[in-house]
Scaffold this active site. Structure first.
Site, PDB file in Angstrom:
ATOM      1  N   ASP A   1       4.814   0.416   1.704  1.00 58.20           N
ATOM      2  CA  ASP A   1       3.427   0.231   1.176  1.00 58.20           C
ATOM      3  C   ASP A   1       2.645   1.408   1.834  1.00 58.20           C
ATOM      4  O   ASP A   1       2.680   1.397   3.189  1.00 58.20           O
ATOM      5  CB  ASP A   1       2.956  -0.847   0.828  1.00 58.20           C
ATOM      6  CG  ASP A   1       2.020  -1.175  -0.257  1.00 58.20           C
ATOM      7  OD1 ASP A   1       1.264  -0.099  -0.571  1.00 58.20           O
ATOM      8  OD2 ASP A   1       2.137  -2.286  -0.957  1.00 58.20           O
TER       9      ASP A   1
ATOM     10  N   HIS B   1      -3.984  -7.004  -6.834  1.00 54.34           N
ATOM     11  CA  HIS B   1      -2.853  -6.465  -6.331  1.00 54.34           C
ATOM     12  C   HIS B   1      -2.847  -5.896  -4.638  1.00 54.34           C
ATOM     13  O   HIS B   1      -1.951  -5.444  -4.039  1.00 54.34           O
ATOM     14  CB  HIS B   1      -2.218  -5.279  -7.086  1.00 54.34           C
ATOM     15  CG  HIS B   1      -3.118  -4.149  -7.101  1.00 54.34           C
ATOM     16  ND1 HIS B   1      -2.786  -2.693  -7.415  1.00 54.34           N
ATOM     17  CD2 HIS B   1      -4.455  -3.861  -6.715  1.00 54.34           C
ATOM     18  CE1 HIS B   1      -3.955  -1.784  -7.389  1.00 54.34           C
ATOM     19  NE2 HIS B   1      -4.712  -2.420  -6.905  1.00 54.34           N
TER      20      HIS B   1
ATOM     21  N   GLU C   1       4.473  -0.884  -8.959  1.00 54.25           N
ATOM     22  CA  GLU C   1       3.522   0.033  -8.700  1.00 54.25           C
ATOM     23  C   GLU C   1       3.859   1.470  -9.346  1.00 54.25           C
ATOM     24  O   GLU C   1       3.078   2.454  -9.200  1.00 54.25           O
ATOM     25  CB  GLU C   1       2.775   0.353  -7.582  1.00 54.25           C
ATOM     26  CG  GLU C   1       1.914  -1.119  -7.079  1.00 54.25           C
ATOM     27  CD  GLU C   1       0.758  -1.388  -7.910  1.00 54.25           C
ATOM     28  OE1 GLU C   1       0.272  -0.674  -8.635  1.00 54.25           O
ATOM     29  OE2 GLU C   1       0.266  -2.338  -7.577  1.00 54.25           O
TER      30      GLU C   1
ATOM     31  N   ASP D   1       6.586  -0.430  -2.786  1.00 53.05           N
ATOM     32  CA  ASP D   1       5.550  -0.103  -3.653  1.00 53.05           C
ATOM     33  C   ASP D   1       5.691   1.555  -3.509  1.00 53.05           C
ATOM     34  O   ASP D   1       5.793   2.169  -2.612  1.00 53.05           O
ATOM     35  CB  ASP D   1       4.289  -0.511  -2.918  1.00 53.05           C
ATOM     36  CG  ASP D   1       3.150  -0.161  -3.713  1.00 53.05           C
ATOM     37  OD1 ASP D   1       3.429   1.033  -4.273  1.00 53.05           O
ATOM     38  OD2 ASP D   1       1.970  -0.651  -3.562  1.00 53.05           O
TER      39      ASP D   1
ATOM     40  N   HIS E   1       1.847  -4.733  -7.723  1.00 50.25           N
ATOM     41  CA  HIS E   1       2.336  -5.496  -6.534  1.00 50.25           C
ATOM     42  C   HIS E   1       1.888  -6.807  -6.424  1.00 50.25           C
ATOM     43  O   HIS E   1       2.535  -7.554  -5.627  1.00 50.25           O
ATOM     44  CB  HIS E   1       1.988  -4.653  -5.365  1.00 50.25           C
ATOM     45  CG  HIS E   1       3.024  -4.773  -4.473  1.00 50.25           C
ATOM     46  ND1 HIS E   1       3.100  -3.798  -3.476  1.00 50.25           N
ATOM     47  CD2 HIS E   1       4.263  -5.455  -4.274  1.00 50.25           C
ATOM     48  CE1 HIS E   1       4.308  -3.865  -2.498  1.00 50.25           C
ATOM     49  NE2 HIS E   1       4.961  -5.065  -3.160  1.00 50.25           N
TER      50      HIS E   1
ATOM     51  N   ASP F   1      -2.270  -4.741   1.691  1.00 46.60           N
ATOM     52  CA  ASP F   1      -2.277  -5.855   0.752  1.00 46.60           C
ATOM     53  C   ASP F   1      -2.606  -7.193   1.469  1.00 46.60           C
ATOM     54  O   ASP F   1      -2.119  -8.263   0.777  1.00 46.60           O
ATOM     55  CB  ASP F   1      -1.007  -5.686  -0.061  1.00 46.60           C
ATOM     56  CG  ASP F   1      -0.840  -4.642  -1.068  1.00 46.60           C
ATOM     57  OD1 ASP F   1      -1.937  -3.918  -1.053  1.00 46.60           O
ATOM     58  OD2 ASP F   1       0.175  -4.175  -1.303  1.00 46.60           O
TER      59      ASP F   1
ATOM     60  N   HIS G   1      -0.473   0.497   1.652  1.00 49.85           N
ATOM     61  CA  HIS G   1      -1.783  -0.586   1.917  1.00 49.85           C
ATOM     62  C   HIS G   1      -1.221  -1.958   2.433  1.00 49.85           C
ATOM     63  O   HIS G   1       0.014  -2.307   2.111  1.00 49.85           O
ATOM     64  CB  HIS G   1      -2.235  -0.920   0.221  1.00 49.85           C
ATOM     65  CG  HIS G   1      -2.731   0.348  -0.236  1.00 49.85           C
ATOM     66  ND1 HIS G   1      -2.027   0.898  -1.183  1.00 49.85           N
ATOM     67  CD2 HIS G   1      -3.977   0.755  -0.399  1.00 49.85           C
ATOM     68  CE1 HIS G   1      -2.474   1.989  -1.520  1.00 49.85           C
ATOM     69  NE2 HIS G   1      -3.760   2.052  -1.439  1.00 49.85           N
TER      70      HIS G   1
ATOM     71  N   ASP H   1       3.661   3.887  -4.190  1.00 45.45           N
ATOM     72  CA  ASP H   1       2.766   4.527  -3.354  1.00 45.45           C
ATOM     73  C   ASP H   1       2.959   4.542  -1.795  1.00 45.45           C
ATOM     74  O   ASP H   1       2.413   5.279  -1.007  1.00 45.45           O
ATOM     75  CB  ASP H   1       1.255   4.143  -3.723  1.00 45.45           C
ATOM     76  CG  ASP H   1       0.897   2.707  -3.052  1.00 45.45           C
ATOM     77  OD1 ASP H   1       1.447   2.183  -1.938  1.00 45.45           O
ATOM     78  OD2 ASP H   1       0.106   2.202  -3.664  1.00 45.45           O
TER      79      ASP H   1
END
Length: 309
Positions: free
Chosen positions: A125, A142, A273, A228, A98, A129, A127, A230
Site C-alpha cells: 500500500d 479506508h 482500490e 492495494d 480497502h 491505513d 498508505h 495504489d
C-alpha cells in the site's frame, strides 16, 4: 497440490473518498483474472458479487463516514471469506475500497485461530491505513483498516472477527508506504508496526525488504496479502482514487510478487482500490492481473524451485 481458488466481488466504495472503486471487481474480471489464474493450473470458482448497502455519500459523523454501511459490508465480507477458508478454498477478495480488509483479514485471523495456524499479513500500500476517528483528516474508513484490525476503532468494526483485537501489530509487514498523516505516523511508531517504506526500498532494495518481510515463516504460517493497487507508482497504475507518486516500478512490483510466490505460503488475497473511473483503457486492472499471476508462480524464466533461494 494447489488449493482451489474462489473469487469474491465486493463492489463498494463505501469507505473511500472518491467514487468508483465499486466498479473494481468487474474491471478485474474484464481484464481476464479468472482465465489468467486458470492458465496457471488453478481451479477457480467465481462466487459473484456480495450485496450491501449503497453509498449514501454523506459527511462524517463522530469522525467516521458511513459507519453503519461499512459495518454491513465488512460483515458480509467476513462471512464469505471465512466460508471459503472453511471449505478448504483460497479466497481472493476483489474490491472495492480497502476498508473491506477489516472483514477479510478478521476472517483469516479467525480461521487461523480455529486451525492452529500462525498468521502473517503483507500490506502492500502507499498508505499505512492506521488512522482513527481522532487522527483522521477525512473520516474515510479506508484509511483505518489496520488500526481497526489491531483493536483501535469503533466497537462494531473491531468485534467483527469475534476476538478483539483481531490481529496483533507484530503479524503485519507494510511495504511501499509513502503517505502517512502526522498523527498516524506517531501512532504507527507507538504500536511498533513493521514498515518498509519507499525510502527503505530506495536505500536497501525491494529484495532485501521482501526477505525481511517474509522471514521466520514456516509450514504452519498462513500468508495473507492485502494488495492495494495504489501501492504501485501512478505512472504505471493511474486507476486509483489516491495516487501517490514514487511507488514501486513494474519490475520492483514483479519482484515483490515473485518472492511471495517463492515462499509457497500464500493462502488468501485482497485486491483493493482499483478505480476504473480514473483508469485509462483498463490498464491498471490489466497490470493488477499480471501481478497477481506472478503471485501464483508466473516468472520471466523457468526456474528450479530448489535454486530460487
Amino acid at each position: 497440490m494447489t488449493r482451489p481458488v474462489s473469487l469474491i466481488g465486493a463492489p463498494t466504495d463505501i469507505g473511500a473518498g472518491a467514487r468508483g472503486a465499486s466498479m473494481g471487481p468487474e474491471a478485474l474480471r474484464v481484464a481476464g483474472l479468472q482465465a489468467a489464474l486458470e492458465a496457471h493450473g488453478l481451479d477457480v470458482l467465481d462466487r459473484g458479487n456480495l450485496a450491501g448497502p449503497p453509498n449514501p455519500w454523506q459527511p462524517p459523523t463522530d469522525g467516521y463516514r458511513h459507519l453503519p454501511e461499512v459495518v454491513a459490508w465488512n460483515q458480509a465480507v467476513h462471512t464469505a471469506v471465512h466460508a471459503e477458508l472453511d471449505a478448504g478454498r483460497m479466497p481472493i477478495l476483489l474490491g472495492g475500497d480497502h476498508c473491506l480488509a477489516i472483514g477479510s483479514i478478521s476472517a483469516v485471523a479467525r480461521h487461523c485461530r480455529e486451525a492452529g495456524k500462525k498468521l502473517r499479513v503483507l500490506w502492500l500500500d502507499a498508505h499505512a491505513d492506521f488512522n482513527t476517528s481522532v487522527l483522521t483528516p477525512s473520516g474515510n474508513i479506508h484509511g483505518m483498516p489496520v488500526a481497526c484490525l489491531c483493536g483501535h476503532g469503533p466497537q462494531a468494526l473491531i468485534e467483527i472477527g469475534g476476538t478483539v483485537p483481531a490481529i496483533a501489530p507484530k503479524v503485519v509487514r507494510q511495504i511501499g508506504i509513502r503517505s502517512v498523516d502526522p498523527g498516524e505516523k506517531r501512532f504507527v511508531h507507538q504500536v511498533g508496526l513493521e514498515v518498509f517504506d519507499m525510502r527503505y526500498i530506495d536505500e536497501m532494495g525491494m529484495r532485501h525488504a521482501m526477505e525481511l518481510a517474509l522471514a521466520t515463516m514456516d509450514a504452519n504460517t498462513h500468508l495473507h496479502v492485502s494488495f492495494d493497487v495504489d501501492f504501485l507508482d501512478p505512472e504505471i497504475a493511474p486507476g486509483v482514487g489516491t495516487t501517490i507518486p514514487g511507488g514501486p516500478t513494474y519490475r520492483e512490483a514483479q519482484l515483490c510478487m515473485e518472492m511471495i510466490a517463492d515462499s509457497g505460503r500464500l493462502a488468501s488475497l485482497d485486491i483493493m482500490e482499483l478505480n476504473p473511473a480514473l483508469d485509462v483503457r483498463n490498464k491498471t486492472a490489466v497490470l493488477a492481473v499480471d501481478l497477481v499471476e506472478s503471485l501464483f508462480g508466473k516468472s520471466t524464466l523457468m526456474r528450479d524451485p530448489e535454486r530460487r533461494r
